[in-house]
Design a protein around this motif. Sequence first.
Motif, PDB file in Angstrom:
ATOM      1  N   ALA A   1       0.844  -1.196   0.000  1.00 12.85           N
ATOM      2  CA  ALA A   1       0.000   0.000   0.000  1.00 12.85           C
ATOM      3  C   ALA A   1       0.879   1.247   0.000  1.00 12.85           C
ATOM      4  N   ASN A   2       0.450   2.273  -0.723  1.00 17.00           N
ATOM      5  CA  ASN A   2       1.215   3.517  -0.737  1.00 17.00           C
ATOM      6  C   ASN A   2       1.023   4.266   0.576  1.00 17.00           C
ATOM      7  N   TRP A   3       1.819   5.329   0.752  1.00 14.41           N
ATOM      8  CA  TRP A   3       1.832   6.034   2.042  1.00 14.41           C
ATOM      9  C   TRP A   3       0.484   6.657   2.371  1.00 14.41           C
ATOM     10  N   LEU A   4      -0.245   7.152   1.366  1.00 14.36           N
ATOM     11  CA  LEU A   4      -1.524   7.799   1.625  1.00 14.36           C
ATOM     12  C   LEU A   4      -2.579   6.771   2.033  1.00 14.36           C
ATOM     13  N   THR A   5      -2.617   5.642   1.349  1.00 13.11           N
ATOM     14  CA  THR A   5      -3.557   4.585   1.733  1.00 13.11           C
ATOM     15  C   THR A   5      -3.263   4.093   3.136  1.00 13.11           C
ATOM     16  N   THR A   6      -1.970   3.928   3.462  1.00 12.90           N
ATOM     17  CA  THR A   6      -1.587   3.495   4.808  1.00 12.90           C
ATOM     18  C   THR A   6      -2.030   4.503   5.859  1.00 12.90           C
ATOM     19  N   ALA A   7      -1.852   5.790   5.551  1.00 11.78           N
ATOM     20  CA  ALA A   7      -2.257   6.825   6.502  1.00 11.78           C
ATOM     21  C   ALA A   7      -3.768   6.822   6.710  1.00 11.78           C
ATOM     22  N   LEU A   8      -4.533   6.717   5.620  1.00  6.53           N
ATOM     23  CA  LEU A   8      -5.990   6.689   5.732  1.00  6.53           C
ATOM     24  C   LEU A   8      -6.458   5.471   6.519  1.00  6.53           C
ATOM     25  N   ASN A   9      -5.855   4.325   6.242  1.00  4.90           N
ATOM     26  CA  ASN A   9      -6.208   3.103   6.955  1.00  4.90           C
ATOM     27  C   ASN A   9      -5.898   3.226   8.442  1.00  4.90           C
ATOM     28  N   THR A  10      -4.752   3.834   8.762  1.00  2.00           N
ATOM     29  CA  THR A  10      -4.367   4.003  10.168  1.00  2.00           C
ATOM     30  C   THR A  10      -5.343   4.911  10.898  1.00  2.00           C
ATOM     31  N   ILE A  11      -5.717   6.028  10.266  1.00  2.00           N
ATOM     32  CA  ILE A  11      -6.660   6.959  10.891  1.00  2.00           C
ATOM     33  C   ILE A  11      -8.009   6.278  11.149  1.00  2.00           C
ATOM     34  N   GLY A  12      -8.531   5.589  10.142  1.00  4.39           N
ATOM     35  CA  GLY A  12      -9.812   4.907  10.307  1.00  4.39           C
ATOM     36  C   GLY A  12      -9.752   3.808  11.351  1.00  4.39           C
ATOM     37  N   THR A  13      -8.647   3.043  11.357  1.00  3.49           N
ATOM     38  CA  THR A  13      -8.504   1.949  12.325  1.00  3.49           C
ATOM     39  C   THR A  13      -8.443   2.471  13.747  1.00  3.49           C
ATOM     40  N   ILE A  14      -7.711   3.569  13.958  1.00  7.75           N
ATOM     41  CA  ILE A  14      -7.612   4.143  15.305  1.00  7.75           C
ATOM     42  C   ILE A  14      -8.980   4.604  15.796  1.00  7.75           C
ATOM     43  N   PHE A  15      -9.757   5.231  14.926  1.00  9.20           N
ATOM     44  CA  PHE A  15     -11.085   5.702  15.329  1.00  9.20           C
ATOM     45  C   PHE A  15     -11.987   4.540  15.738  1.00  9.20           C
TER      46      PHE A  15
END
Length: 497
Positions: A61-75
């Motif tokens: 996964a690219n850096w932006l997809t990883t960041a979006l996934n991390t934000i959603g997972t944390i929430f």
Amino acid sequence: MSTSTTSSPTTPRRTRNPLRAIVRIPFGWQVLIGLVLGVVLGLVAAQIGPVTATDANPDGANWLTTALNTIGTIFVTLLKALVPPLIFLAIITSIANLRGVTNAARLAGKTLLWFAITSLIAVSIGIALGAVTSPGANSGVSADAAQASDTQGGWMDFLTGLVPTNFLGIEGSAGDDGTVSLSFNALQILVISIAVGIAVLSVGEKAEPFLKVTGSALEIVQKLLWWVIRLAPIGTVGLLGNAVASYGWNAIGQLGVFVADVYIGLFLVLLVVYPVLLKLNGLSIGSFFRGVWPATSLGFVSRSSLGTMPMTQSVTERMGVPRHYASFAVPLGATTKMDGCAAIYPALAAIFVANFYGVPLGVTDYLLIVLVSVLGSAATAGMTGATVMLTLTLSTLGLPLEGVGLLLAIDPILDMGRTALNVTGQSLVAVIVAKREKILDQPAYDDARRTSFQAIQAEEAQDAQDGQDAHDGADAEAPAGAGSDTDSDREKQPATA
């Protein structure tokens, strides 16, 4: 001699705090901005494309997809962290709140009956849509995507899952690398909470100290949950952005008929069935939808009926439902009433899987879908996703469980609409039962208006302050030595002139 206080023209002006400006934006607009931003960032991430897979990033996964996934997972993780204490404390408190109500058993029975009625209507709509459109026969999804879910929902699993393995409903599982992860079984926590609540009623007056601690703990947990809910616009960016980046519009296109069926079914229940039920019970349709909107929109974002429960209860009370009943009906609905996740979706999904594998369904199969949807709603237990309910339906019909994998790609997108319908229906039943039992504050319901998240929070804080002031005033007026008495003891003391 006087000193001038006038600032010179060269005095720098106070700079505006951008964070304060963002906070002042109405919460609904914040969520809407989050939705738009999530789609835009998801499309950008999809255009960037995958990168070379590594040990640290096996999916590439690219850096932006990883960041979006991390934000959603944390929430979502923050919501899940508060769910076990929320279920336990809310159910106990809600059962205890009915101890002074003369028609408590009648209210509980009517609530469950209306849960079943609305679920029956919803699943019937799902079956009708599936029978007319045959979504599985008109899909472009490949059979290579078929795989059984790790979470199974057979009837034996459901029945044995009702028995708590421990008092906290905590389960442990060992990973392939030797690590042990802990999870909770929301259904078991529900069973434990109901048992403790009934025990509290049986113990009677001696349980008052326990109820005070439970009530205080519930207020604390709900305050923590309000703080997490405040992060919903940010979580929306991550959840929706990751869904768009990971699956894109191709998955929706391949399952276009199924996606359309699900959302048409949701809208039919929301905009046709619910208004008809309101009108039949002499209730204003506009007042209801204006009042319930904050919970509906938050359910769409959070994808969790339990995570939305404090908001659902607040808007239900604002529409004139007495607190003693709302605090029972809403928590019960958040764990057992799922018109979206447990009625429309599993019915359409079962028909999709049957179409895809060429398995004909008869009248008996459709009746089984109805039975499972009406009786098995508790299997979803209010958390994100409806995999358990879907596998329960498929196993009952004898359909391949591998069909679950065909639908996983678009589940987050469907789950938003399902949860929005769930929480709306939970509030609807409480309003209807209150109206039929003549305990609804009709003027408050008629005056219900669309409000903001900030207004609801302010009202909650004011209610808590008023309660504290009343408690302090009672302590100040109490005679010396009475400060240690419980409220019930004070009520038993004879009045003095």
